[in-house]
Design an enzyme around this catalytic site. Structure first.
Site, PDB file in Angstrom:
ATOM      1  N   LYS A   5      -2.494  -3.011   7.991  1.00 17.27           N
ATOM      2  CA  LYS A   5      -3.738  -2.622   8.645  1.00 17.27           C
ATOM      3  C   LYS A   5      -4.011  -3.508   9.849  1.00 17.27           C
ATOM      4  O   LYS A   5      -3.771  -4.709   9.823  1.00 17.27           O
ATOM      5  CB  LYS A   5      -4.899  -2.727   7.652  1.00 17.27           C
ATOM      6  CG  LYS A   5      -4.903  -1.641   6.590  1.00 17.27           C
ATOM      7  CD  LYS A   5      -6.161  -1.721   5.750  1.00 17.27           C
ATOM      8  CE  LYS A   5      -6.239  -0.574   4.757  1.00 17.27           C
ATOM      9  NZ  LYS A   5      -7.468  -0.644   3.926  1.00 17.27           N
ATOM     10  N   ARG A  26      -0.062  -1.159  -7.553  1.00 13.76           N
ATOM     11  CA  ARG A  26      -0.369  -2.269  -6.633  1.00 13.76           C
ATOM     12  C   ARG A  26      -1.292  -3.268  -7.324  1.00 13.76           C
ATOM     13  O   ARG A  26      -1.099  -4.483  -7.223  1.00 13.76           O
ATOM     14  CB  ARG A  26      -1.011  -1.710  -5.363  1.00 13.76           C
ATOM     15  CG  ARG A  26      -1.478  -2.766  -4.339  1.00 13.76           C
ATOM     16  CD  ARG A  26      -1.886  -2.027  -3.063  1.00 13.76           C
ATOM     17  NE  ARG A  26      -2.830  -2.752  -2.232  1.00 13.76           N
ATOM     18  CZ  ARG A  26      -2.477  -3.611  -1.266  1.00 13.76           C
ATOM     19  NH1 ARG A  26      -1.211  -3.879  -1.057  1.00 13.76           N
ATOM     20  NH2 ARG A  26      -3.393  -4.207  -0.528  1.00 13.76           N
ATOM     21  N   HIS A  38      -1.667   3.211  -6.431  1.00  7.84           N
ATOM     22  CA  HIS A  38      -2.620   2.123  -6.229  1.00  7.84           C
ATOM     23  C   HIS A  38      -2.773   1.293  -7.500  1.00  7.84           C
ATOM     24  O   HIS A  38      -2.972   0.073  -7.438  1.00  7.84           O
ATOM     25  CB  HIS A  38      -3.972   2.685  -5.792  1.00  7.84           C
ATOM     26  CG  HIS A  38      -4.795   1.706  -5.019  1.00  7.84           C
ATOM     27  ND1 HIS A  38      -4.350   1.106  -3.857  1.00  7.84           N
ATOM     28  CD2 HIS A  38      -6.034   1.180  -5.250  1.00  7.84           C
ATOM     29  CE1 HIS A  38      -5.284   0.276  -3.391  1.00  7.84           C
ATOM     30  NE2 HIS A  38      -6.300   0.299  -4.224  1.00  7.84           N
ATOM     31  N   TYR A  51      -9.162  -9.582  -8.476  1.00  8.42           N
ATOM     32  CA  TYR A  51      -8.143  -9.641  -9.527  1.00  8.42           C
ATOM     33  C   TYR A  51      -8.380 -10.797 -10.488  1.00  8.42           C
ATOM     34  O   TYR A  51      -7.961 -10.739 -11.639  1.00  8.42           O
ATOM     35  CB  TYR A  51      -6.745  -9.742  -8.904  1.00  8.42           C
ATOM     36  CG  TYR A  51      -6.397  -8.515  -8.102  1.00  8.42           C
ATOM     37  CD1 TYR A  51      -6.106  -7.308  -8.729  1.00  8.42           C
ATOM     38  CD2 TYR A  51      -6.381  -8.547  -6.713  1.00  8.42           C
ATOM     39  CE1 TYR A  51      -5.816  -6.171  -7.996  1.00  8.42           C
ATOM     40  CE2 TYR A  51      -6.077  -7.413  -5.972  1.00  8.42           C
ATOM     41  CZ  TYR A  51      -5.800  -6.237  -6.623  1.00  8.42           C
ATOM     42  OH  TYR A  51      -5.524  -5.108  -5.894  1.00  8.42           O
ATOM     43  N   HIS A  79      -4.239  -8.558   2.551  1.00 15.69           N
ATOM     44  CA  HIS A  79      -5.700  -8.556   2.652  1.00 15.69           C
ATOM     45  C   HIS A  79      -6.147  -9.484   3.779  1.00 15.69           C
ATOM     46  O   HIS A  79      -5.699 -10.637   3.852  1.00 15.69           O
ATOM     47  CB  HIS A  79      -6.337  -9.038   1.346  1.00 15.69           C
ATOM     48  CG  HIS A  79      -6.251  -8.048   0.224  1.00 15.69           C
ATOM     49  ND1 HIS A  79      -6.383  -8.399  -1.101  1.00 15.69           N
ATOM     50  CD2 HIS A  79      -6.037  -6.709   0.241  1.00 15.69           C
ATOM     51  CE1 HIS A  79      -6.256  -7.329  -1.852  1.00 15.69           C
ATOM     52  NE2 HIS A  79      -6.060  -6.293  -1.065  1.00 15.69           N
ATOM     53  N   ARG A  93       0.860  -1.179   0.000  1.00 15.75           N
ATOM     54  CA  ARG A  93       0.000   0.000   0.000  1.00 15.75           C
ATOM     55  C   ARG A  93       0.899   1.233   0.000  1.00 15.75           C
ATOM     56  O   ARG A  93       1.982   1.214   0.602  1.00 15.75           O
ATOM     57  CB  ARG A  93      -0.899   0.017   1.234  1.00 15.75           C
ATOM     58  CG  ARG A  93      -1.855  -1.166   1.325  1.00 15.75           C
ATOM     59  CD  ARG A  93      -2.681  -1.091   2.604  1.00 15.75           C
ATOM     60  NE  ARG A  93      -3.615  -2.205   2.709  1.00 15.75           N
ATOM     61  CZ  ARG A  93      -3.352  -3.356   3.320  1.00 15.75           C
ATOM     62  NH1 ARG A  93      -2.169  -3.537   3.897  1.00 15.75           N
ATOM     63  NH2 ARG A  93      -4.251  -4.333   3.366  1.00 15.75           N
TER      64      ARG A  93
END
Length: 308
Positions: free
Chosen positions: A174, A249, A246, A281, A272, A150
Site C-alpha cells: 500500500k 494472513r 485474510h 494480534y 502495516h 495481502r
C-alpha cells in the site's frame, strides 16, 4: 469526484478495489445530497449528520458508517485543498463509536489440515487443468501462510519475483511502500513444483504473472482464490465460513507472535504503516490465554476467597 479518485491512484498509490470502494461511498453520499437539493460544494455539517443518521436508521453497522464517513472526510479535504470549498464540514463530526473486533484466525492444526489437503490434491488430481490448479492452490496456500501477504499482493505477484533470490519476495504494498518478505523451504518447494507444472503449459509460458489464468493475460482474482480455498476447507473437514485468505494472513501473524516474534518484525512483514494496526494480534493471544486458563485451570471456577 473523478479528480478525487484520480488523486487517490496517482498520488497515494491506492489499489483499484480501494478506489472503487471510495467511489461507491461518495456516490451514495452525493445521491443523498441530490435528494435534498444540495451538492458537495455547499453542503453543511448538518447534511453529513443527517446522512449518517439515515444510514443508522437503515441498520448499517457502526463500522460501515465509520468507513463511509472516512471516505467523505477525504473527499471534503480534497475539495478544500483544491479551493472548491472554504471549509470542511466533517471536521466537527465524530466517527461512530465502534468496537474493534478481534481478527478471526485458525489454529496451527487447522492450517496444517488445509496444507495437507492441498498436498493430497496435487498427488491425486488428474492430468491437465485440474492438476495445474491443484499445484497452483498448494503454492498459493504455502506462500500465503509463509509470508502473510495481502491477498491482492499475492495473486498479482509478477512471474519474475523469484528470479533474483527465491528465498525472499520483494513486495510493493500500500502506498507504493516496498518490503522484503522471506519464504520458508515449504513455500519455495511448492512454488518450484508449481512453476515446473506451469512450464508445461504453452499458452501460459509468456505470462507476466506468477499465478495467471485463461490465456495468461490476467492474474488470478482474489475472489477465485477465496472460492478455491473454501472448497479446500471442506476437503480438510473445516467450516468454509471460517477460512479465507485474510484469515490465513491473521493466522500467520498470530502464530509468529505466539512463538516469540517481536511486534515490530511482524509489522514489517505484514506491511502495516502503523504498529497500532499490528497490536490487535496481541489481543488475540491475550484472549486465547484467558480462555485457556478459564477452561483448564483447576481453580479457575473455584471460590478463591475464604468465607468470613
Amino acid at each position: 469526484m473523478a479528480l478525487f479518485l484520480d488523486m487517490l491512484m496517482a498520488e497515494r498509490g491506492s489499489a483499484s478495489h480501494t478506489v472503487a470502494a471510495y467511489a461507491r461511498d461518495i456516490a451514495d453520499f452525493l445521491t443523498f445530497l441530490a435528494e435534498k437539493k444540495a451538492t458537495a460544494r455547499e453542503s453543511s455539517a448538518d447534511d453529513v449528520r443527517a446522512y449518517l443518521e439515515t444510514l443508522s436508521a437503515n441498520g448499517l453497522a457502526p463500522t460501515s458508517r465509520a468507513r463511509k464517513l472516512s471516505a467523505i472526510r477525504q473527499f471534503f479535504r480534497f475539495l478544500l485543498a483544491e479551493g472548491v470549498r472554504k471549509d470542511d464540514p466533517t471536521s466537527a463530526i465524530d466517527s461512530p463509536k465502534r468496537g474493534r473486533p478481534l481478527p478471526k484466525i485458525l489454529s496451527l492444526a487447522e492450517v496444517e489440515a488445509l496444507i495437507g489437503s492441498a498436498k493430497d490434491a496435487c498427488s491425486t488430481s488428474l492430468e491437465g487443468t485440474a492438476r495445474r490448479r491443484a499445484y497452483r492452490l498448494n503454492a498459493l496456500l504455502e506462500t500465503l501462510y509463509a509470508s502473510g501477504l495481502r491477498v491482492s499482493e499475492l495473486v498479482a505477484l509478477p512471474r519474475n519475483v523469484l528470479a533474483v533470490d527465491d528465498r525472499v519476495l520483494t513486495i510493493k504494498g500500500k502506498g507504493g511502500r516496498e518490503r522484503l518478505v522471506p519464504l520458508n523451504n515449504a513455500a519455495r518447494v511448492a512454488l518450484s513444483d508449481y512453476l515446473a507444472m506451469l512450464a508445461q503449459e504453452p499458452a501460459l509460458k509468456g505470462s507476466p504473472f506468477l499465478f495467471p489464468t485463461g490465456d495468461g493475460g490476467q492474474h488470478m482474482t482474489r475472489q477465485r482464490f477465496g472460492q478455491e480455498l473454501k472448497a479446500l476447507a471442506l476437503a480438510a473437514g473445516l467450516d468454509p465460513a471460517r477460512v479465507s485468505p485474510h484469515v490465513l494472513r491473521h493466522a500467520f501473524a498470530s502464530h509468529l507472535l505466539e512463538r516469540g516474534a517481536d511486534l515490530r518484525t511482524v509489522q514489517q512483514l505484514l506491511g502495516h504503516a502503523d504498529i497500532s494496526t499490528t497490536q490487535i494480534y496481541t489481543h488475540v493471544i491475550e484472549e486465547r490465554l484467558r480462555r485457556l486458563v478459564e477452561e483448564h485451570h483447576p481453580l479457575a471456577k473455584a471460590q478463591l476467597t475464604k468465607p468470613r
